[in-house]
Scaffold this active site. Structure first.
Site, mmCIF file in Angstrom:
data_model
loop_
_atom_site.group_PDB
_atom_site.id
_atom_site.type_symbol
_atom_site.label_atom_id
_atom_site.label_comp_id
_atom_site.label_asym_id
_atom_site.label_seq_id
_atom_site.Cartn_x
_atom_site.Cartn_y
_atom_site.Cartn_z
ATOM 1 N N HIS A 1 -5.132 -3.175 -2.961
ATOM 2 C CA HIS A 1 -4.776 -2.295 -3.900
ATOM 3 C C HIS A 1 -4.583 -2.815 -5.279
ATOM 4 O O HIS A 1 -4.223 -1.938 -6.342
ATOM 5 C CB HIS A 1 -3.586 -1.507 -3.498
ATOM 6 C CG HIS A 1 -3.522 -0.828 -2.395
ATOM 7 N ND1 HIS A 1 -4.132 0.565 -2.125
ATOM 8 C CD2 HIS A 1 -3.393 -1.038 -1.051
ATOM 9 C CE1 HIS A 1 -4.243 0.952 -0.934
ATOM 10 N NE2 HIS A 1 -3.699 -0.149 -0.279
ATOM 11 N N SER B 1 0.900 -1.248 0.032
ATOM 12 C CA SER B 1 -0.210 0.127 0.063
ATOM 13 C C SER B 1 0.891 1.253 0.034
ATOM 14 O O SER B 1 0.249 2.308 -0.398
ATOM 15 C CB SER B 1 -0.988 -0.035 1.085
ATOM 16 O OG SER B 1 -0.268 -0.442 2.313
ATOM 17 N N LYS C 1 -11.279 0.757 -2.007
ATOM 18 C CA LYS C 1 -10.271 1.492 -2.910
ATOM 19 C C LYS C 1 -10.886 1.502 -4.413
ATOM 20 O O LYS C 1 -11.669 2.497 -4.789
ATOM 21 C CB LYS C 1 -9.034 0.818 -2.564
ATOM 22 C CG LYS C 1 -8.688 1.044 -1.232
ATOM 23 C CD LYS C 1 -7.739 -0.005 -0.549
ATOM 24 C CE LYS C 1 -7.430 0.881 0.950
ATOM 25 N NZ LYS C 1 -6.836 -0.067 2.018
HETATM 26 C C1 LIG Z 1 -6.857 -0.273 3.092
HETATM 27 C C2 LIG Z 1 -6.079 -1.768 3.516
HETATM 28 C C3 LIG Z 1 -6.771 -2.690 4.334
HETATM 29 C C4 LIG Z 1 -8.014 -2.309 5.336
HETATM 30 O O1 LIG Z 1 -9.181 -2.034 4.394
HETATM 31 P P1 LIG Z 1 -10.405 -1.018 5.009
HETATM 32 O O2 LIG Z 1 -11.573 -1.586 4.389
HETATM 33 O O3 LIG Z 1 -9.934 0.386 5.032
HETATM 34 O O4 LIG Z 1 -10.257 -1.343 6.403
HETATM 35 C C5 LIG Z 1 -6.251 -3.726 4.239
HETATM 36 N N1 LIG Z 1 -5.221 -4.062 3.635
HETATM 37 C C6 LIG Z 1 -4.409 -3.078 2.826
HETATM 38 C C7 LIG Z 1 -3.237 -3.619 1.866
HETATM 39 C C8 LIG Z 1 -5.080 -2.024 2.779
HETATM 40 O O5 LIG Z 1 -4.475 -0.983 1.716
#
Ligand SMILES: *Cc1c(COP(=O)(O)O)cnc(C)c1O
Length: 410
Positions: free
Chosen positions: A214, A186, A246
């Site tokens: 992502h 991320s 995302k």
């Molecule tokens: C954003 C993210 C999460 C968490 O997801 P949310 O729905 O925002 O809690 C988990 N793993 C990765 C790699 C992320 O970037």
């Protein structure tokens, strides 16, 4: 334990002094697709820090569907899934996600954080072993801690290092081993060597969790993510974690897997059982997002083309390039103070680019994290490159610090 407010104030003052204090910017949308405004100010900024890769977060079709569903079914789900919180929109979304990813079933979670807690705690416990990439998302680390299994972290994106850990003694013969990795990291945007990791896991009879928060919607010939790109099936990667906050522009998360795996999670995962189901309007909007992601491949193509455009701009301007080929493009600066100074300068130039500091990233690798979206315009990307070149030139020691840190990280 810090018990009194004086001790808390001291700890906060120390964070502030190290430039590590974090604050929320209160933002509202501005007129352009990627435009935002800090509430109470007039000047719009172009947001280069979101995770809205396909430009869906502010798509009116999602908003319309969300409103319509809220009027029909209410704003809240009222209970956990297993009690009375599970509705037709949840059921349909689970089926559609499973079919999108060619897996037998999918289970919804309120957030990716909770999905990762589930993936790591439901199958492992004391006596088992969890192996994590050093740069995995915090929720995977927290899941490992919560599981009670012993855990170790291997060098970032390094299958060789994982092989050594898997080969090392210290695991009881009947203990299970679970390996977890981000698909796309991320804060760096690079992709895990999932094919090599999957092969190792098969050889060592270890379970593999890939968190593709992502990668989904962005990577792979049809946007099905890191695993599609590497042509891996559910035999190779039994647990696929994905999020809707995302690329899909809404909120929530899921684990997609074979039916017995999902059935077991549904019984055992405490972050599924003991929490309120996400609102149905959110699930309804997510279904629309999933359809758009499939039917409008130009979004994925566009964000990747903009990524290329930014990288060629960097190369021309002499801005150090990371190894990322995804819409996450970090510019490593080194100290938190430099990252903040760069953020402030860019903001004055009309761009919102978040400084990411420890503990989100390792000490000494504070950075700007640029994230591209299909909603960015070409001229906005070009203008960002120009502003960034000026910003870096004006930072004390910027060039030196970034090359040094690049070297340290490899
Ligand atoms: C954003 C993210 C999460 C968490 O997801 P949310 O729905 O925002 O809690 C988990 N793993 C990765 C790699 C992320 O970037």
């Amino acid at each position: 334990m810090r018990r009194n407010s004086r001790a808390l104030e001291r700890a906060l003052a120390e964070l502030a002094q190290q430039q590590l204090l974090r604050r929320c910017l209160t933002l509202e949308g501005a007129d352009t697709p990627a435009g935002v405004r800090v509430c109470g100010t007039r000047t719009p900024l172009i947001n280069f820090s979101g995770n809205d890769y396909l430009g869906l977060a502010r798509d009116p079709r999602l908003a319309e569907r969300m409103a319509e569903c809220a009027r029909a079914r209410g704003a809240g789900s009222g209970a956990a899934h297993l009690v009375t919180g599970h509705g037709p929109e949840h059921a349909a979304l689970e089926e559609e996600v499973a079919s999108f990813l060619a897996r037998e079933r999918a289970l919804l979670f309120s957030t990716g954080y909770m999905a990762n807690l589930a993936a790591l705690t439901a199958f492992t416990g004391r006596g088992d072993r969890v192996l994590l990439d050093r740069l995995n998302h915090a929720s995977l680390i927290d899941g490992a801690l919560l599981s009670g299994a012993s855990f170790a972290r291997y060098a970032h994106a390094d299958a060789q290092a994982l092989a050594q850990r898997l080969g090392a003694s210290g695991t009881a013969p009947d203990a299970g081993v679970l390996v977890a990795t981000d698909g796309v990291f991320s804060m760096d945007g690079d992709v895990a060597p999932v094919a090599a990791i999957a092969r190792l896991c098969r050889d060592h009879e270890a379970w593999l969790v890939v968190d593709d928060a992502h990668g989904l919607g962005v990577l792979g010939p049809s946007g099905r993510g890191t695993l599609e790109q590497a042509a891996l099936s559910s035999e190779d990667v039994p647990l696929l974690v994905g999020t809707f906050g995302k690329a899909f522009g809404s909120f929530g998360a899921f684990i997609a897997a074979d039916a017995p795996v999902v059935e077991y999670l549904q019984q055992k995962a405490r972050s599924y059982v003991y929490t309120t189901a996400l609102p149905q309007p959110v699930a309804a909007a997510t279904r629309v997002a999933l359809r758009i992601a499939t039917s409008e491949p130009w979004r994925r193509e566009r964000v990747l083309a903009l990524t290329e455009r930014l990288r060629s701009g960097f190369a021309r301007a002499g801005i150090p390039l990371s190894s990322s080929a995804t819409p996450i493009q970090p510019v490593i600066l080194g100290s938190a103070a430099q990252a903040i100074a760069a953020q402030v300068r860019l903001q004055k130039a009309g761009f919102l680019v978040a400084a990411i500091r420890p503990p989100t990233v390792p000490a000494g690798s504070a950075r700007l994290r640029i994230a591209l979206s299909a909603s960015h315009r070409e001229r906005e990307v070009d203008a960002l490159v120009a502003a960034l070149a000026e910003t870096l030139a004006a930072l004390p020691d910027a060039g030196g610090a970034s090359t040094q840190n690049q070297a340290e990280r490899t």
